[in-house]
Write an enzyme that holds these catalytic residues in place. Sequence first.
Site, PDB file in Angstrom:
ATOM      1  N   ARG A 182      83.648  75.319  26.575  1.00 33.57           N
ATOM      2  CA  ARG A 182      82.486  75.438  27.536  1.00 33.57           C
ATOM      3  C   ARG A 182      81.599  74.422  27.336  1.00 33.57           C
ATOM      4  O   ARG A 182      80.874  73.985  28.326  1.00 33.57           O
ATOM      5  CB  ARG A 182      81.535  76.639  27.399  1.00 33.57           C
ATOM      6  CG  ARG A 182      82.607  77.929  27.976  1.00 33.57           C
ATOM      7  CD  ARG A 182      81.878  79.256  28.385  1.00 33.57           C
ATOM      8  NE  ARG A 182      82.483  80.455  28.378  1.00 33.57           N
ATOM      9  CZ  ARG A 182      82.930  80.481  29.516  1.00 33.57           C
ATOM     10  NH1 ARG A 182      82.778  80.242  30.612  1.00 33.57           N
ATOM     11  NH2 ARG A 182      83.415  82.042  29.576  1.00 33.57           N
ATOM     12  N   GLU A 188      78.284  78.221  41.454  1.00 39.75           N
ATOM     13  CA  GLU A 188      79.742  78.573  40.993  1.00 39.75           C
ATOM     14  C   GLU A 188      80.254  77.348  40.338  1.00 39.75           C
ATOM     15  O   GLU A 188      79.862  76.289  40.777  1.00 39.75           O
ATOM     16  CB  GLU A 188      80.678  79.050  41.994  1.00 39.75           C
ATOM     17  CG  GLU A 188      82.148  79.379  41.608  1.00 39.75           C
ATOM     18  CD  GLU A 188      82.276  80.401  40.905  1.00 39.75           C
ATOM     19  OE1 GLU A 188      81.588  80.352  39.827  1.00 39.75           O
ATOM     20  OE2 GLU A 188      82.910  81.191  41.118  1.00 39.75           O
ATOM     21  N   ASP A 189      80.921  77.473  39.339  1.00 47.20           N
ATOM     22  CA  ASP A 189      81.542  76.432  38.407  1.00 47.20           C
ATOM     23  C   ASP A 189      82.722  75.950  39.376  1.00 47.20           C
ATOM     24  O   ASP A 189      82.887  74.675  39.616  1.00 47.20           O
ATOM     25  CB  ASP A 189      82.097  76.908  37.165  1.00 47.20           C
ATOM     26  CG  ASP A 189      83.186  78.118  37.240  1.00 47.20           C
ATOM     27  OD1 ASP A 189      83.123  78.613  38.208  1.00 47.20           O
ATOM     28  OD2 ASP A 189      83.479  78.619  36.044  1.00 47.20           O
ATOM     29  N   ASP A 231      88.426  78.337  43.310  1.00 49.92           N
ATOM     30  CA  ASP A 231      89.854  78.300  43.134  1.00 49.92           C
ATOM     31  C   ASP A 231      90.545  78.941  44.430  1.00 49.92           C
ATOM     32  O   ASP A 231      90.795  78.354  45.547  1.00 49.92           O
ATOM     33  CB  ASP A 231      90.351  78.675  41.878  1.00 49.92           C
ATOM     34  CG  ASP A 231      91.488  78.768  41.329  1.00 49.92           C
ATOM     35  OD1 ASP A 231      92.419  77.567  41.560  1.00 49.92           O
ATOM     36  OD2 ASP A 231      92.239  79.596  40.599  1.00 49.92           O
ATOM     37  N   PHE A 240      94.493  73.200  35.577  1.00 50.15           N
ATOM     38  CA  PHE A 240      93.632  74.084  34.920  1.00 50.15           C
ATOM     39  C   PHE A 240      92.769  73.125  34.111  1.00 50.15           C
ATOM     40  O   PHE A 240      93.224  72.493  33.335  1.00 50.15           O
ATOM     41  CB  PHE A 240      94.468  75.163  34.043  1.00 50.15           C
ATOM     42  CG  PHE A 240      93.344  76.035  33.729  1.00 50.15           C
ATOM     43  CD1 PHE A 240      93.075  77.375  34.487  1.00 50.15           C
ATOM     44  CD2 PHE A 240      92.643  76.095  32.555  1.00 50.15           C
ATOM     45  CE1 PHE A 240      92.134  78.417  34.084  1.00 50.15           C
ATOM     46  CE2 PHE A 240      91.775  77.188  32.060  1.00 50.15           C
ATOM     47  CZ  PHE A 240      91.726  78.141  32.981  1.00 50.15           C
TER      48      PHE A 240
HETATM   49  P1  5GP Z   1      88.915  82.197  42.577  1.00 51.39           P
HETATM   50  O1  5GP Z   1      88.372  83.532  42.477  1.00 51.39           O
HETATM   51  O2  5GP Z   1      88.129  81.200  43.391  1.00 51.39           O
HETATM   52  O3  5GP Z   1      90.283  82.041  42.248  1.00 51.39           O
HETATM   53  O4  5GP Z   1      88.393  81.852  40.887  1.00 51.39           O
HETATM   54  C1  5GP Z   1      87.133  81.621  40.502  1.00 51.39           C
HETATM   55  C2  5GP Z   1      86.948  81.494  39.189  1.00 51.39           C
HETATM   56  O5  5GP Z   1      88.344  81.297  38.383  1.00 51.39           O
HETATM   57  C3  5GP Z   1      86.139  80.343  38.562  1.00 51.39           C
HETATM   58  O6  5GP Z   1      84.683  80.982  38.443  1.00 51.39           O
HETATM   59  C4  5GP Z   1      86.624  80.163  37.058  1.00 51.39           C
HETATM   60  O7  5GP Z   1      86.146  81.461  36.273  1.00 51.39           O
HETATM   61  C5  5GP Z   1      88.248  80.653  37.169  1.00 51.39           C
HETATM   62  N1  5GP Z   1      88.886  79.273  37.318  1.00 51.39           N
HETATM   63  C6  5GP Z   1      89.669  79.140  38.367  1.00 51.39           C
HETATM   64  N2  5GP Z   1      90.347  77.826  38.203  1.00 51.39           N
HETATM   65  C7  5GP Z   1      89.833  77.543  36.577  1.00 51.39           C
HETATM   66  C8  5GP Z   1      90.100  76.481  36.146  1.00 51.39           C
HETATM   67  O8  5GP Z   1      90.799  75.361  36.209  1.00 51.39           O
HETATM   68  N3  5GP Z   1      89.571  76.445  34.754  1.00 51.39           N
HETATM   69  C9  5GP Z   1      89.047  77.613  34.448  1.00 51.39           C
HETATM   70  N4  5GP Z   1      88.268  77.447  33.252  1.00 51.39           N
HETATM   71  N5  5GP Z   1      88.576  78.335  35.032  1.00 51.39           N
HETATM   72  C10 5GP Z   1      88.943  78.429  36.215  1.00 51.39           C
END
Ligand code: 5GP
Length: 189
Positions: free
Chosen positions: A173, A107-108, A111, A160
């Site tokens: 990206r 995963e990237d 959050d 963010f």
């Molecule tokens: P989660 O489900 O953990 O809230 O979110 C995961 C996804 O939210 C990540 O795979 C990404 O696509 C997006 N995301 C969460 N925080 C960020 C951020 O700071 N920047 C970006 N570009 N995407 C984020």
Amino acid sequence: MTHTKNYCGIAEDVGEVLIDEESIQRRVKELGAQISAEYAGKSPILVCILKGACLFHADLIRATPIDVFMDFIAVGSYGASTQSSGEVRILKDLDESPEGKDVILVEDILDTGLTLNYLISYIKSRHPNSLKVATLLSKPARRVVDVQVDYLGFEIPDQFVVGYGLDYAQRYRNLPYVAVLKTANQSSK
Ligand code: 5GP
């Protein structure tokens, strides 16, 4: 610090560089070495969670000199917003069944944890031999559900970020570093 070297048209949106290219590459090599040691003699499938993890995944598999396979899964994203809707839906499923395999989800950024929490349950329901999680970034302050991470690149503050696969409205990206999105973080303050 604003970093615009070699990139046109980003000065408005892209702010401070949180993690530079060299630090990312160094950490990814460490994670690859750790995975190689822990999976020696095995053939794990590294599953890229599209699209954000694509750069991390590409570098991580190259830093993992054992018999690895790769697969891809795509889930619904934030679109042009910087807030999670909490909804997760699979847009593209795995090509190969994970049953009986050693799977590493790549995963990237972690959050709220909702995406990985959902995907972990989903993959587990398909009976892998083992399942681990690698994420380049984690924002612990934002967590809504607890997710166990086995391979973590960096913890970052609640900002963010874009770059190294991470987008804002599908842009940025291609940046080789991780930077704060100036506009989003200014408007949330
Ligand atoms: P989660 O489900 O953990 O809230 O979110 C995961 C996804 O939210 C990540 O795979 C990404 O696509 C997006 N995301 C969460 N925080 C960020 C951020 O700071 N920047 C970006 N570009 N995407 C984020």
